[in-house]
Design a protein around this motif. Structure first.
Motif, PDB file in Angstrom:
ATOM      1  N   MET A   1       0.828  -1.175   0.000  1.00 14.27           N
ATOM      2  CA  MET A   1       0.000   0.000   0.000  1.00 14.27           C
ATOM      3  C   MET A   1       0.874   1.240   0.000  1.00 14.27           C
ATOM      4  O   MET A   1       2.007   1.220   0.471  1.00 14.27           O
ATOM      5  CB  MET A   1      -0.961  -0.029   1.193  1.00 14.27           C
ATOM      6  N   ILE A   2       0.323   2.308  -0.544  1.00 11.64           N
ATOM      7  CA  ILE A   2       1.007   3.595  -0.583  1.00 11.64           C
ATOM      8  C   ILE A   2       0.291   4.529   0.383  1.00 11.64           C
ATOM      9  O   ILE A   2      -0.943   4.575   0.411  1.00 11.64           O
ATOM     10  CB  ILE A   2       0.986   4.186  -2.010  1.00 11.64           C
ATOM     11  N   VAL A   3       1.071   5.263   1.182  1.00 11.11           N
ATOM     12  CA  VAL A   3       0.516   6.228   2.130  1.00 11.11           C
ATOM     13  C   VAL A   3       0.868   7.623   1.638  1.00 11.11           C
ATOM     14  O   VAL A   3       2.041   7.924   1.391  1.00 11.11           O
ATOM     15  CB  VAL A   3       1.069   5.994   3.554  1.00 11.11           C
ATOM     16  N   ILE A   4      -0.152   8.473   1.494  1.00  6.49           N
ATOM     17  CA  ILE A   4       0.028   9.827   0.979  1.00  6.49           C
ATOM     18  C   ILE A   4      -0.316  10.816   2.081  1.00  6.49           C
ATOM     19  O   ILE A   4      -1.408  10.764   2.657  1.00  6.49           O
ATOM     20  CB  ILE A   4      -0.876  10.065  -0.252  1.00  6.49           C
ATOM     21  N   SER A   5       0.609  11.719   2.375  1.00  6.56           N
ATOM     22  CA  SER A   5       0.378  12.751   3.386  1.00  6.56           C
ATOM     23  C   SER A   5      -0.563  13.816   2.838  1.00  6.56           C
ATOM     24  O   SER A   5      -0.673  14.008   1.628  1.00  6.56           O
ATOM     25  CB  SER A   5       1.695  13.411   3.776  1.00  6.56           C
ATOM     26  N   THR A   6      -1.220  14.528   3.757  1.00  4.86           N
ATOM     27  CA  THR A   6      -2.103  15.637   3.392  1.00  4.86           C
ATOM     28  C   THR A   6      -1.627  16.890   4.115  1.00  4.86           C
ATOM     29  O   THR A   6      -0.678  16.845   4.896  1.00  4.86           O
ATOM     30  CB  THR A   6      -3.570  15.335   3.775  1.00  4.86           C
ATOM     31  N   VAL A   7      -2.325  17.995   3.897  1.00  8.83           N
ATOM     32  CA  VAL A   7      -1.949  19.250   4.555  1.00  8.83           C
ATOM     33  C   VAL A   7      -2.160  19.188   6.064  1.00  8.83           C
ATOM     34  O   VAL A   7      -1.588  19.980   6.797  1.00  8.83           O
ATOM     35  CB  VAL A   7      -2.685  20.470   3.957  1.00  8.83           C
ATOM     36  N   ILE A   8      -2.976  18.278   6.526  1.00  6.98           N
ATOM     37  CA  ILE A   8      -3.087  17.986   7.956  1.00  6.98           C
ATOM     38  C   ILE A   8      -2.297  16.687   8.139  1.00  6.98           C
ATOM     39  O   ILE A   8      -2.756  15.620   7.736  1.00  6.98           O
ATOM     40  CB  ILE A   8      -4.550  17.823   8.423  1.00  6.98           C
ATOM     41  N   PRO A   9      -1.100  16.769   8.707  1.00  9.40           N
ATOM     42  CA  PRO A   9      -0.196  15.611   8.728  1.00  9.40           C
ATOM     43  C   PRO A   9      -0.791  14.322   9.294  1.00  9.40           C
ATOM     44  O   PRO A   9      -0.379  13.237   8.876  1.00  9.40           O
ATOM     45  CB  PRO A   9       0.975  16.098   9.591  1.00  9.40           C
ATOM     46  N   ARG A  89      -7.978  21.951  19.527  1.00 16.55           N
ATOM     47  CA  ARG A  89      -7.588  23.348  19.757  1.00 16.55           C
ATOM     48  C   ARG A  89      -6.072  23.524  19.868  1.00 16.55           C
ATOM     49  O   ARG A  89      -5.527  24.520  19.428  1.00 16.55           O
ATOM     50  CB  ARG A  89      -8.284  23.911  20.991  1.00 16.55           C
ATOM     51  N   SER A  90      -5.357  22.565  20.434  1.00 16.11           N
ATOM     52  CA  SER A  90      -3.911  22.684  20.608  1.00 16.11           C
ATOM     53  C   SER A  90      -3.120  22.342  19.341  1.00 16.11           C
ATOM     54  O   SER A  90      -1.900  22.479  19.321  1.00 16.11           O
ATOM     55  CB  SER A  90      -3.441  21.796  21.760  1.00 16.11           C
ATOM     56  N   SER A  91      -3.783  21.930  18.302  1.00 20.65           N
ATOM     57  CA  SER A  91      -3.108  21.525  17.071  1.00 20.65           C
ATOM     58  C   SER A  91      -2.740  22.738  16.219  1.00 20.65           C
ATOM     59  O   SER A  91      -3.521  23.686  16.107  1.00 20.65           O
ATOM     60  CB  SER A  91      -4.027  20.606  16.260  1.00 20.65           C
ATOM     61  N   PRO A  92      -1.582  22.714  15.569  1.00 18.79           N
ATOM     62  CA  PRO A  92      -1.221  23.804  14.664  1.00 18.79           C
ATOM     63  C   PRO A  92      -2.137  23.901  13.438  1.00 18.79           C
ATOM     64  O   PRO A  92      -2.158  24.913  12.766  1.00 18.79           O
ATOM     65  CB  PRO A  92       0.220  23.497  14.252  1.00 18.79           C
ATOM     66  N   THR A  93      -2.909  22.816  13.176  1.00 18.29           N
ATOM     67  CA  THR A  93      -3.829  22.833  12.034  1.00 18.29           C
ATOM     68  C   THR A  93      -5.295  22.944  12.481  1.00 18.29           C
ATOM     69  O   THR A  93      -6.202  22.637  11.709  1.00 18.29           O
ATOM     70  CB  THR A  93      -3.627  21.587  11.141  1.00 18.29           C
ATOM     71  N   PHE A  94      -5.513  23.420  13.725  1.00 15.08           N
ATOM     72  CA  PHE A  94      -6.888  23.590  14.232  1.00 15.08           C
ATOM     73  C   PHE A  94      -7.700  24.444  13.255  1.00 15.08           C
ATOM     74  O   PHE A  94      -7.256  25.487  12.782  1.00 15.08           O
ATOM     75  CB  PHE A  94      -6.874  24.268  15.605  1.00 15.08           C
ATOM     76  N   GLY A  95      -8.907  23.955  12.934  1.00 15.48           N
ATOM     77  CA  GLY A  95      -9.804  24.690  12.043  1.00 15.48           C
ATOM     78  C   GLY A  95      -9.515  24.495  10.567  1.00 15.48           C
ATOM     79  O   GLY A  95     -10.236  25.019   9.722  1.00 15.48           O
ATOM     80  N   GLY A 115      -9.993  13.150  17.027  1.00 11.58           N
ATOM     81  CA  GLY A 115      -9.768  14.583  17.145  1.00 11.58           C
ATOM     82  C   GLY A 115     -10.202  15.360  15.920  1.00 11.58           C
ATOM     83  O   GLY A 115     -10.000  16.566  15.833  1.00 11.58           O
ATOM     84  N   MET A 116     -10.806  14.682  14.980  1.00 10.16           N
ATOM     85  CA  MET A 116     -11.272  15.311  13.746  1.00 10.16           C
ATOM     86  C   MET A 116     -12.788  15.203  13.652  1.00 10.16           C
ATOM     87  O   MET A 116     -13.386  14.229  14.102  1.00 10.16           O
ATOM     88  CB  MET A 116     -10.683  14.619  12.513  1.00 10.16           C
ATOM     89  N   ALA A 117     -13.396  16.210  13.040  1.00  9.84           N
ATOM     90  CA  ALA A 117     -14.786  16.091  12.602  1.00  9.84           C
ATOM     91  C   ALA A 117     -14.732  15.500  11.194  1.00  9.84           C
ATOM     92  O   ALA A 117     -13.796  15.765  10.433  1.00  9.84           O
ATOM     93  CB  ALA A 117     -15.467  17.445  12.603  1.00  9.84           C
ATOM     94  N   HIS A 118     -15.727  14.704  10.856  1.00  8.50           N
ATOM     95  CA  HIS A 118     -15.710  13.989   9.582  1.00  8.50           C
ATOM     96  C   HIS A 118     -17.065  14.110   8.892  1.00  8.50           C
ATOM     97  O   HIS A 118     -18.110  14.082   9.546  1.00  8.50           O
ATOM     98  CB  HIS A 118     -15.399  12.499   9.835  1.00  8.50           C
ATOM     99  N   GLY A 119     -17.014  14.248   7.587  1.00  6.16           N
ATOM    100  CA  GLY A 119     -18.244  14.272   6.805  1.00  6.16           C
ATOM    101  C   GLY A 119     -17.966  13.915   5.364  1.00  6.16           C
ATOM    102  O   GLY A 119     -16.811  13.870   4.932  1.00  6.16           O
ATOM    103  N   PHE A 120     -19.042  13.662   4.616  1.00 10.16           N
ATOM    104  CA  PHE A 120     -18.861  13.385   3.190  1.00 10.16           C
ATOM    105  C   PHE A 120     -20.096  13.778   2.402  1.00 10.16           C
ATOM    106  O   PHE A 120     -21.209  13.852   2.934  1.00 10.16           O
ATOM    107  CB  PHE A 120     -18.480  11.922   2.919  1.00 10.16           C
ATOM    108  N   LEU A 121     -19.861  14.060   1.120  1.00  6.35           N
ATOM    109  CA  LEU A 121     -20.897  14.398   0.158  1.00  6.35           C
ATOM    110  C   LEU A 121     -20.920  13.322  -0.909  1.00  6.35           C
ATOM    111  O   LEU A 121     -19.875  12.997  -1.489  1.00  6.35           O
ATOM    112  CB  LEU A 121     -20.606  15.756  -0.490  1.00  6.35           C
ATOM    113  N   VAL A 122     -22.113  12.788  -1.196  1.00  7.58           N
ATOM    114  CA  VAL A 122     -22.256  11.763  -2.230  1.00  7.58           C
ATOM    115  C   VAL A 122     -22.306  12.446  -3.596  1.00  7.58           C
ATOM    116  O   VAL A 122     -23.175  13.282  -3.856  1.00  7.58           O
ATOM    117  CB  VAL A 122     -23.510  10.902  -1.998  1.00  7.58           C
TER     118      VAL A 122
END
Length: 181
Positions: A1-9, A89-95, A115-122
């Motif tokens: 498998m390949i793991v790809i980082s995002t802007v939220i590490p 709140r203590s995360s550098p990527t909060f919000g 620690g994340m809110a999650h959602g999706f659009l079909v």
């Protein structure tokens, strides 16, 4: 498998190795030792969930203020825009948020850590979403952040008004939400 980082590490895109031929395909959707080796994450998954939704349904942004759940999300029918929002709140990527198109065709998965809110659009006519969670569903602790919070400005790329549950219609903006420390 390949793991790809995002802007939220802490949010990762997982691309499984797919073996395809004229008969169809095979893939290993989860392997604990490979997940640990490639991500460094050692979570135990305790619950598997399966949802089916029609086009334009938007689910989220959900989280549990206690018993936070990490989620490994994948799509087996159709296509979604999957979104994770950092509400620590203590995360550098909060919000901040990150999105990824998950589909039966691309077979990608999204790791949404606790620690994340999650959602999706079909985005397709119908979508079936499977996700593993690191903690059990605890409805008394479930919270929702409104999908169209102007402070988040999530690029849902909507072509029409989304179809929402009553819970999601009554969600609050991030500035009024209970968040993690």
């Amino acid at each position: 498998m390949i793991v790809i980082s995002t802007v939220i590490p802490d949010v990762l895109v997982i691309e499984p190795r797919v073996f395809e031929d004229e008969r169809g395909f095979f893939l290993e959707s989860f392997n604990q030792s490979k997940f640990l080796e490639r991500t460094g994450l050692n979570f135990t998954f305790v619950q598997d969930n399966h949802s089916r939704s029609t086009q334009h349904v938007l689910r989220g942004l959900h989280y549990q203020i206690q018993h936070p759940q990490g989620k490994l999300v994948r799509v087996v029918v159709g296509e979604i825009l999957d979104v994770a929002v950092d509400i620590r709140r203590s995360s550098p990527t909060f919000g901040q948020w990150v999105s990824c198109v998950l589909s039966a065709e691309n077979k990608r998965q999204l790791w949404v850590p606790p620690g994340m809110a999650h959602g999706f659009l079909v985005m397709s006519e119908v979508a079936e979403v499977l996700y593993k969670t690191t903690d059990y569903y605890a409805p008394q602790y479930e919270r929702s952040i409104v999908w169209n919070d102007p402070d988040l400005a999530i690029a849902w790329n909507l072509t029409t008004s989304p179809i929402l549950s009553p819970k999601d219609k009554n969600a609050v903006p991030l500035k009024d939400a209970e968040v993690y420390v």
